[in-house]
Write a protein that holds these residues in place. Structure first.
Motif, PDB file in Angstrom:
ATOM      1  N   THR A   1       5.913  13.607   0.667  1.00  9.97           N
ATOM      2  CA  THR A   1       4.714  12.524   0.284  1.00  9.97           C
ATOM      3  C   THR A   1       5.209  11.039  -0.006  1.00  9.97           C
ATOM      4  OG1 THR A   1       3.759  14.652  -0.589  1.00  9.97           O
ATOM      5  CG2 THR A   1       2.960  12.564  -1.388  1.00  9.97           C
ATOM      6  N   SER A   2       6.240  11.314  -0.981  1.00 10.83           N
ATOM      7  CA  SER A   2       6.778   9.953  -1.178  1.00 10.83           C
ATOM      8  C   SER A   2       7.057   8.971  -0.166  1.00 10.83           C
ATOM      9  CB  SER A   2       8.201  10.135  -2.039  1.00 10.83           C
ATOM     10  OG  SER A   2       8.703   9.048  -2.436  1.00 10.83           O
TER      11      SER A   2
ATOM     12  N   GLN B   1       3.853   7.899   1.457  1.00  4.97           N
ATOM     13  CA  GLN B   1       3.306   7.125   0.692  1.00  4.97           C
ATOM     14  C   GLN B   1       4.015   5.580   0.468  1.00  4.97           C
ATOM     15  OE1 GLN B   1       2.912   8.720  -3.402  1.00  4.97           O
ATOM     16  NE2 GLN B   1       0.733   9.644  -2.706  1.00  4.97           N
TER      17      GLN B   1
ATOM     18  N   LYS C   1       3.086   4.054   3.822  1.00  2.00           N
ATOM     19  CA  LYS C   1       1.829   3.431   3.797  1.00  2.00           C
ATOM     20  C   LYS C   1       1.761   2.220   2.977  1.00  2.00           C
ATOM     21  CE  LYS C   1      -2.691   4.923   2.130  1.00  2.00           C
ATOM     22  NZ  LYS C   1      -3.385   5.968   1.199  1.00  2.00           N
ATOM     23  N   SER C   2       2.577   2.367   1.845  1.00  2.00           N
ATOM     24  CA  SER C   2       2.544   1.069   0.994  1.00  2.00           C
ATOM     25  C   SER C   2       3.209  -0.020   1.683  1.00  2.00           C
ATOM     26  CB  SER C   2       3.255   1.384  -0.405  1.00  2.00           C
ATOM     27  OG  SER C   2       3.651   0.333  -0.963  1.00  2.00           O
TER      28      SER C   2
END
Lengths: 281, 379
Positions: free
Chosen positions: B36-37, B40, B43-44
């Protein structure tokens, strides 16, 4: 007859030509400052020999000449003078009292030339200015004061000798004399220049004198003058006075708010206490 | 016996399985969290990259508009700028025609807004537009950024009615000798007569007699031009403050100190390539100074040595020409407040202040027409 007349005319033309040129040469005087030179002429006119320093070859009635004795004579063009000598001599040889008297001469060219020569004479001329400073002619007085302004920095001691006369002229009837007297007073470097200028600024009705007062306040570097200038601006609608006031504020403070009175006032109200010494408050 | 042994072995196996399962659960959770990290973070990063691209393209759009205005100061309109993916929607609008009170003075499109032009550049990444600039699609990772700039038009129209303008009619003057000339007769740079009518040698917005009276009889012939010698005339008031304020924005050469000295070129006098130069305090010119353009001095200007300049000189304080060191020639116009130590324009030696419509025309045509940046904002 005709040849003789032609010869005389030629001599006269040569004299006038020499006088018209009237250059002031600079003589190399070794390591010292060069001494300005002035034209000296000797000629015969109508059987009379004259010598001296030409002042204005285009004066009304002929050529104005400061003769050896110190008087100013106007030599008519006719009969044409016969030139005997034309040399350059140090300006210090010219009798200063005659030049000082010439400051009140009816011919403007003579007055101009006398003033120029007195400036060129430097310290030699200064002790003789008294006659002009007391002269009933405002023109002569104003010119004498202007000479003091020019020479005060170079020859402070002989210039300072006329302080009392300058001070007296601060109250002269003629506004242009008062204006020049204020300038001379500032040039002499008296300690109460600011007070004198402020006094003139608020009490003298002459726009010339008030203009000069603001100019001098701006140049003396005393920030206490800012109060007086801003106060005077409050009710001052004269364009020239306003312009010179903003210039004076710029010179005193080093700030550049142009001609925006409100900005000047705001800045001064914010910085007055930090910039003025406690005694100035 | 065997049954007991078998039963005991089976219990051990069940326990090991439970232990293995218990140990795997945290690992699975940690793995999921890590995944997930990473997702994300990616994505960031992608969002940041998209935003950076949007900012870049927005800035590029505004800069492109500036370039367009540099070429054509009259350009107004909207266009799309595509930079291999990211797109900028650029609009260039005159403040006095946008129906908006841009300067916030309560009046819409008033005269005060006339010199200004607004540039708005909207930069986008991963957004599709139709040919009319309308948004028709956007990807999940998209970004938008705005750049807003304001520029000012440079209309350098300076009517000149004198060779030397003295703003303060009561200014004091000190002219030494007669080796100077203030000439209002139009003269070309090659000293041939110029095409324009003569203007005043000295012009002042007030009574000229205070200046005339400071000329000696012999000096009257040194100020020539319209009206004969001495050519000292009353002229229309020039708002020097406003002109100086407008021109300082164009300065590419500046002196920032309270009292600076300089010797050298100010622009290219030989090829008549002008620059706008601005001294924020006093300026002392020493040595050989040649120049072309507009010289603005907020304090006093003192010229020593030789000086040859074509164009405008604006001085908020006083001007002093010191003698010696060569000729001092100005072809164009001098505008000064005129106040210094009682001797505001001190002229010694050979000094010429010469009105030249040719020099002024060359300077104004090359400097005017452009735009200067007033503000730049990115969000």
């Amino acid at each position: 007859m005709s040849a003789n007349h032609g010869c005389r005319t030629l001599a006269g033309a040569a004299l006038i030509g020499a006088l018209l040129g009237a250059p002031v040469a600079l003589a190399d005087d070794g390591p010292r400052a060069p001494v300005p030179m002035a034209d000296y002429v000797r000629f015969v006119v109508a059987g009379r020999e004259l010598s001296g320093w030409p002042l204005d070859p285009t004066a009304e009635g002929g050529c104005a000449l400061l003769v050896e004795g110190g008087a100013i004579e106007v030599i008519a063009d006719q009969p044409p003078p016969e030139l005997k000598e034309h040399t350059a001599r140090p300006v210090t040889e010219i009798p200063s009292p005659g030049l000082v008297a010439g400051l009140a001469h009816v011919d403007a060219g003579v007055r101009d030339r006398c003033e120029e020569l007195l400036v060129d004479q430097g310290a030699v001329a200064l002790p003789h200015l008294g006659a002009a400073l007391d002269d009933r002619s405002a023109e002569a007085c104003r010119r004498a004061l202007r000479i003091l302004v020019d020479q005060a920095a170079k020859f402070p001691k002989p210039a300072h000798a006329w302080l009392s006369r300058v001070r007296a002229n601060l109250g002269a009837d003629d506004e242009l004399v008062r204006e020049m007297a204020l300038r001379a007073y500032a040039a002499l470097g008296e300690e109460d220049v600011r007070e004198r200028c402020e006094d003139a600024l608020f009490r003298d009705a002459s726009i010339h004198v008030r203009h000069e007062a603001i100019v001098q306040l701006g140049r003396k570097g005393d920030l206490r003058a800012v109060d007086a200038i801003l106060k005077h601006l409050e009710e001052c609608g004269e364009r020239s006075l306003r312009l010179v006031s903003f210039d004076a504020l710029r010179r005193l403070t080093g700030r550049r708010f142009g001609r925006n009175e409100e900005q000047w006032r705001n800045w001064w109200s914010n910085h007055r206490e930090e910039l003025l010494p406690p005694s100035g408050g | 016996m065997n049954d007991r042994l078998h039963s005991s072995c089976g219990r051990r196996k069940g326990g090991a399985l439970i232990i293995a399962l218990a140990a795997a659960i945290p690992l699975l959770i940690a793995g999921g969290a890590l995944l997930t990290s990473v997702t994300q973070g990616r994505k960031s990063t992608e969002t940041s990259v998209a935003l950076a691209q949007a900012r870049d393209v927005a800035a590029s759009g505004a800069q492109d508009a500036l370039a367009q205005l540099a070429v054509n100061p009259n350009y107004r309109g909207s266009y799309q700028l595509s930079l291999a993916g990211p797109v900028a929607q650029v609009s260039v609008t005159a403040w006095d025609k946008d129906l908006v009170d841009n300067d916030g003075n309560g009046m819409v499109d008033d005269a005060g807004e006339a010199p200004f032009i607004g540039i708005v550049s909207s930069g986008t990444t991963n957004v599709a537009f139709d040919k009319y600039g309308l948004e028709i699609d956007r990807a999940t990772r998209h970004a938008r950024s705005f750049t807003e700039a304001v520029v000012q038009k440079v209309d350098l129209i300076v009517p000149i009615n004198q060779a030397a303008y003295i703003d303060d009619p009561l200014a004091s003057f000190k002219f030494s000798g007669t080796a100077f000339l203030i000439n209002g007769n139009d003269t070309n740079l090659d000293n041939t007569p110029g095409p324009q009518a003569a203007v005043a040698g000295i012009g002042t917005p007030g009574d000229p007699n205070d200046i005339v009276n400071q000329l000696s009889k012999a000096q009257e012939k040194c100020v020539i031009g319209k009206g004969g010698a001495p050519s000292v005339l009353g002229v229309a008031d020039i708002d020097m403050t406003a002109q100086i304020a407008a021109m300082t924005a164009l300065a590419t050469m500046t002196w920032n100190g309270p009292d600076d000295s300089y010797g050298g070129d100010i622009g290219d006098r030989t090829n008549m390539i002008p620059v706008v130069a601005h001294a924020k305090g006093n300026l002392n010119l020493n040595g050989n100074t040649n120049g072309c353009g507009i010289l603005i001095v907020d304090g006093d200007l003192t010229i020593n040595g030789s000086f040859d300049y074509a164009g405008f000189i604006y001085v908020s304080g006083a001007v002093t020409f010191n003698g010696g060191g060569g000729n001092k020639d100005l072809h164009g116009a001098l505008l000064t407040l005129g106040a210094v130590k009682g001797t505001d324009v001190r002229i010694n030696g050979t000094v010429q202040i010469q009105y030249s419509s040719q020099a002024l025309s060359i300077v104004t045509s090359q400097i005017s027409g452009g735009v200067t940046l007033v503000s730049w904002m990115q969000r």
